[in-house]
Design a protein around this motif. Structure first.
Motif, PDB file in Angstrom:
ATOM      1  N   LEU A  74      -2.491  10.414   3.102  1.00  0.00           N
ATOM      2  CA  LEU A  74      -3.380   9.682   2.068  1.00  0.00           C
ATOM      3  C   LEU A  74      -2.906   7.972   1.986  1.00  0.00           C
ATOM      4  O   LEU A  74      -1.654   7.745   2.256  1.00  0.00           O
ATOM      5  CB  LEU A  74      -3.144  10.077   0.665  1.00  0.00           C
ATOM      6  CG  LEU A  74      -3.788  11.517   0.403  1.00  0.00           C
ATOM      7  CD1 LEU A  74      -2.970  12.706   0.890  1.00  0.00           C
ATOM      8  CD2 LEU A  74      -3.866  11.678  -0.864  1.00  0.00           C
ATOM      9  N   VAL A  75      -3.707   7.211   1.855  1.00  0.00           N
ATOM     10  CA  VAL A  75      -3.381   5.614   1.637  1.00  0.00           C
ATOM     11  C   VAL A  75      -3.996   5.270   0.431  1.00  0.00           C
ATOM     12  O   VAL A  75      -5.256   5.238   0.124  1.00  0.00           O
ATOM     13  CB  VAL A  75      -4.137   4.978   2.762  1.00  0.00           C
ATOM     14  CG1 VAL A  75      -3.952   3.431   2.734  1.00  0.00           C
ATOM     15  CG2 VAL A  75      -3.489   5.220   4.356  1.00  0.00           C
ATOM     16  N   ASP A  76      -2.971   5.078  -0.429  1.00  0.00           N
ATOM     17  CA  ASP A  76      -3.393   4.527  -1.857  1.00  0.00           C
ATOM     18  C   ASP A  76      -4.244   5.619  -2.579  1.00  0.00           C
ATOM     19  O   ASP A  76      -5.211   5.236  -3.264  1.00  0.00           O
ATOM     20  CB  ASP A  76      -4.379   3.201  -1.957  1.00  0.00           C
ATOM     21  CG  ASP A  76      -3.667   1.971  -1.323  1.00  0.00           C
ATOM     22  OD1 ASP A  76      -2.293   2.014  -1.614  1.00  0.00           O
ATOM     23  OD2 ASP A  76      -4.199   1.009  -0.627  1.00  0.00           O
ATOM     24  N   PRO A  99      -4.761  -1.357  11.381  1.00  0.00           N
ATOM     25  CA  PRO A  99      -4.686  -0.060  12.214  1.00  0.00           C
ATOM     26  C   PRO A  99      -3.046   0.420  12.286  1.00  0.00           C
ATOM     27  O   PRO A  99      -2.101  -0.276  12.464  1.00  0.00           O
ATOM     28  CB  PRO A  99      -5.161  -0.237  13.636  1.00  0.00           C
ATOM     29  CG  PRO A  99      -5.963  -1.438  13.806  1.00  0.00           C
ATOM     30  CD  PRO A  99      -5.288  -2.399  12.807  1.00  0.00           C
ATOM     31  N   ALA A 100      -2.807   1.877  12.015  1.00  0.00           N
ATOM     32  CA  ALA A 100      -1.489   2.441  11.982  1.00  0.00           C
ATOM     33  C   ALA A 100      -1.571   3.642  12.126  1.00  0.00           C
ATOM     34  O   ALA A 100      -2.493   4.224  12.487  1.00  0.00           O
ATOM     35  CB  ALA A 100      -0.863   2.147  10.474  1.00  0.00           C
ATOM     36  N   THR A 101      -0.556   4.366  12.410  1.00  0.00           N
ATOM     37  CA  THR A 101      -0.605   5.759  12.800  1.00  0.00           C
ATOM     38  C   THR A 101       0.496   6.214  11.907  1.00  0.00           C
ATOM     39  O   THR A 101       1.551   5.757  11.618  1.00  0.00           O
ATOM     40  CB  THR A 101      -0.185   6.080  14.216  1.00  0.00           C
ATOM     41  OG1 THR A 101       1.035   5.369  14.613  1.00  0.00           O
ATOM     42  CG2 THR A 101      -1.691   5.631  15.085  1.00  0.00           C
ATOM     43  N   PRO A 110      -5.911  -0.804   4.048  1.00  0.00           N
ATOM     44  CA  PRO A 110      -7.123  -1.407   3.610  1.00  0.00           C
ATOM     45  C   PRO A 110      -6.538  -2.984   3.166  1.00  0.00           C
ATOM     46  O   PRO A 110      -6.538  -3.497   1.962  1.00  0.00           O
ATOM     47  CB  PRO A 110      -7.246  -0.734   2.270  1.00  0.00           C
ATOM     48  CG  PRO A 110      -6.170  -0.172   1.921  1.00  0.00           C
ATOM     49  CD  PRO A 110      -5.571   0.237   3.256  1.00  0.00           C
ATOM     50  N   THR A 111      -6.190  -3.869   4.487  1.00  0.00           N
ATOM     51  CA  THR A 111      -6.052  -5.201   4.264  1.00  0.00           C
ATOM     52  C   THR A 111      -6.969  -5.898   4.518  1.00  0.00           C
ATOM     53  O   THR A 111      -8.218  -5.467   5.045  1.00  0.00           O
ATOM     54  CB  THR A 111      -4.677  -5.496   5.004  1.00  0.00           C
ATOM     55  OG1 THR A 111      -5.050  -5.162   6.477  1.00  0.00           O
ATOM     56  CG2 THR A 111      -3.444  -4.704   4.697  1.00  0.00           C
ATOM     57  N   HIS A 125       0.924  -1.187   0.039  1.00  0.00           N
ATOM     58  CA  HIS A 125      -0.028  -0.049  -0.221  1.00  0.00           C
ATOM     59  C   HIS A 125       0.940   1.160   0.062  1.00  0.00           C
ATOM     60  O   HIS A 125       1.888   1.132   0.792  1.00  0.00           O
ATOM     61  CB  HIS A 125      -0.793  -0.013   1.133  1.00  0.00           C
ATOM     62  CG  HIS A 125      -2.058  -1.166   1.188  1.00  0.00           C
ATOM     63  ND1 HIS A 125      -3.210  -1.185   0.373  1.00  0.00           N
ATOM     64  CD2 HIS A 125      -1.992  -2.340   1.826  1.00  0.00           C
ATOM     65  CE1 HIS A 125      -3.475  -2.234   0.672  1.00  0.00           C
ATOM     66  NE2 HIS A 125      -2.864  -3.063   1.417  1.00  0.00           N
ATOM     67  N   SER A 126       0.313   2.446  -0.682  1.00  0.00           N
ATOM     68  CA  SER A 126       0.955   3.641  -0.688  1.00  0.00           C
ATOM     69  C   SER A 126       0.503   4.210   0.542  1.00  0.00           C
ATOM     70  O   SER A 126      -0.627   4.695   0.602  1.00  0.00           O
ATOM     71  CB  SER A 126       0.649   4.107  -2.322  1.00  0.00           C
ATOM     72  OG  SER A 126       1.172   5.328  -2.154  1.00  0.00           O
TER      73      SER A 126
END
Length: 93
Positions: A31-33, A61-63, A55-56, A14-15
């Motif tokens: 931004l994620v993806d 969850p991440a920060t 989005p797996t 993921h980006s």
């Protein structure tokens, strides 16, 4: 004077990108993806933690921890279940 600093990392397929805007009202946008998933105001050059989800299946969850200063801004990606903190590389736009 406002200035934008861009950071990026590819993590688990993921980006993850972050923009730290310094100046009178410093903010960080994540931004994620390519989709905006987090936004926070930075106060008094203190680090700010922006919660996001990768989005797996199931979502991870991440920060993103952003520091606007003093000096050059920095960003770290911290994912749940991963003991390492990943430095997000600075990117030119």
């Amino acid at each position: 004077m406002r200035r934008r600093h861009h950071f990026h990392i590819d993590y688990r397929g993921h980006s993850v990108s972050a923009t730290v805007e310094t100046g009178l009202r410093p903010v960080v946008e994540v931004l994620v993806d390519g989709k905006e998933t987090g936004y926070a105001a930075i106060r008094a050059d203190r680090p700010v933690t922006v919660p996001i989800e990768l989005p797996t299946d199931p979502p991870t969850p991440a920060t993103v921890r952003a520091t606007a200063g003093p000096g050059v801004p920095r960003c770290l990606l911290i994912a749940e279940g991963d003991p390492d903190q990943h430095v997000m590389a600075s990117r030119l736009y």
